[in-house]
Scaffold this motif. Sequence first.
Motif: not given
Length: 93
Positions: A6, A8, A10-14, A19
């Motif tokens: 669960d 995550s 945020s740098s991997y989501d954008e 970015k």
Amino acid sequence: MSTNPDISLSSYDEGQGSKFIRKAKETPFVPIGMAGFAAIVAYGLYKLKSRGNTKMSLHLIHMRVAAQGFVVGAMTLGMGYSMYKEYWAKPKP
């Protein structure tokens, strides 16, 4: 050692575009330096045909020095700007 799926970051989501925009807002002189570097290189390539009797190596050295100078200048201005924001423009508590 357990991992929680669960969590995550945020740098991997954008995406790459968001970015880059976020980083450009944090440090505005980095994209300015990149754009200046690209502009100087493009100008140097454009002027390559009409360099006269100047040697090719001398022309390339001049363009490299100009591009590096622009990038170093942009980095210096960026550092000065960030120091100003952090130390002088910060409201006193």
